[in-house]
Scaffold this motif. Structure first.
Motif, mmCIF file in Angstrom:
data_model
loop_
_atom_site.group_PDB
_atom_site.id
_atom_site.type_symbol
_atom_site.label_atom_id
_atom_site.label_comp_id
_atom_site.label_asym_id
_atom_site.label_seq_id
_atom_site.Cartn_x
_atom_site.Cartn_y
_atom_site.Cartn_z
ATOM 1 N N VAL A 202 0.737 -1.193 0.121
ATOM 2 C CA VAL A 202 0.060 -0.137 0.120
ATOM 3 C C VAL A 202 0.909 1.234 -0.173
ATOM 4 O O VAL A 202 1.917 1.080 0.285
ATOM 5 N N ARG A 203 0.502 2.203 -0.542
ATOM 6 C CA ARG A 203 1.032 3.572 -0.653
ATOM 7 C C ARG A 203 1.561 4.396 0.546
ATOM 8 O O ARG A 203 2.387 4.822 0.807
ATOM 9 N N GLU A 204 0.395 4.392 1.323
ATOM 10 C CA GLU A 204 0.571 5.023 2.819
ATOM 11 C C GLU A 204 1.697 4.298 3.747
ATOM 12 O O GLU A 204 1.417 3.067 3.723
ATOM 13 N N THR A 205 2.400 5.138 4.330
ATOM 14 C CA THR A 205 3.574 4.740 5.205
ATOM 15 C C THR A 205 3.552 5.551 6.480
ATOM 16 O O THR A 205 2.852 6.534 6.526
ATOM 17 N N VAL A 206 3.769 4.794 7.417
ATOM 18 C CA VAL A 206 4.286 5.561 8.863
ATOM 19 C C VAL A 206 5.882 5.661 8.754
ATOM 20 O O VAL A 206 6.477 4.713 8.752
ATOM 21 N N SER A 207 6.500 6.965 9.047
ATOM 22 C CA SER A 207 7.864 7.182 9.001
ATOM 23 C C SER A 207 8.332 7.865 9.967
ATOM 24 O O SER A 207 7.677 8.820 10.146
ATOM 25 N N PHE A 208 9.198 7.610 10.658
ATOM 26 C CA PHE A 208 9.818 8.280 11.934
ATOM 27 C C PHE A 208 11.344 8.790 11.392
ATOM 28 O O PHE A 208 12.281 7.939 11.760
ATOM 29 N N ALA A 209 11.564 9.898 11.222
ATOM 30 C CA ALA A 209 12.807 10.333 11.065
ATOM 31 C C ALA A 209 13.517 10.739 12.063
ATOM 32 O O ALA A 209 12.854 11.513 13.195
#
Length: 188
Positions: free
Chosen positions: A134-141
């Protein structure tokens, strides 16, 4: 079980000593509790120990059954040297049919890129396995700066919004693909 419930396997991809993965995993699984249509199965590769799995062993069969039972996956991955961890690749490669025609989402963390380079490479791996990312992601920089000592986000709103979008897409695909597999088994 309701026809609208689905099983989400959360795969914890890091096995490094001192890893940050448990913080991210705990946050994500707490957040999924707000989505009452999801049954979560956390598959921690540090516990599974993929390099020790041997085809036909009880441990291998148990891992394969858990992956097969999932309707969808969320892979929690760090970014190590612009990629994802080797034990994660090995665990993915141990199976084939169990991943097919199922949706995969990602929660990533790392330095300035937030793990997105690892996610882009994982999309290629799962495409080869006939899984649908799926396109949506959760990302933590710079993830270590975003969480307090209790594993709570300092500013939870953006991550919660991203996680809800991810889970919404995963849920739609999980149910649609489960129905499709039931109507006509997938063959690659």
């Amino acid at each position: 079980m309701s026809e609208h419930r689905y099983t989400l396997a959360v795969i914890v991809g890091s096995t490094r000593e001192g890893r940050f993965a448990p913080v991210v995993t705990d946050w994500f699984t707490r957040h999924t509790a707000n989505h009452r249509d999801i049954d979560v199965d956390v598959i921690d590769l540090d516990t599974i120990r993929p390099y020790e799995l041997r085809y036909g062993s009880e441990e291998y069969d148990a891992f394969a059954e858990r992956v097969a039972a999932a309707d969808a996956f969320v892979v929690i991955t760090p970014e190590y040297n612009h990629s994802f961890p080797a034990p994660l690749k090995h665990a993915i490669d141990l199976l084939r049919a169990q991943w097919q025609a199922k949706p995969v989402g990602f929660v990533s963390y790392g330095g300035i890129s937030g793990g997105l380079r690892a996610v882009e490479q994982l999309r290629l791996v799962f495409a080869e396995l006939h899984a649908m990312t799926v396109r949506e992601t959760v990302s933590f920089a710079l993830a270590g700066n975003l969480f307090d000592d209790d594993g709570q986000l300092h500013d939870p709103a953006p991550a919660h919004q991203a996680a809800d979008a991810l889970l919404h897409q995963l849920g739609w695909w999980a149910l649609a693909l489960r129905d499709a597999r039931a109507a006509r088994p997938y063959g690659a």
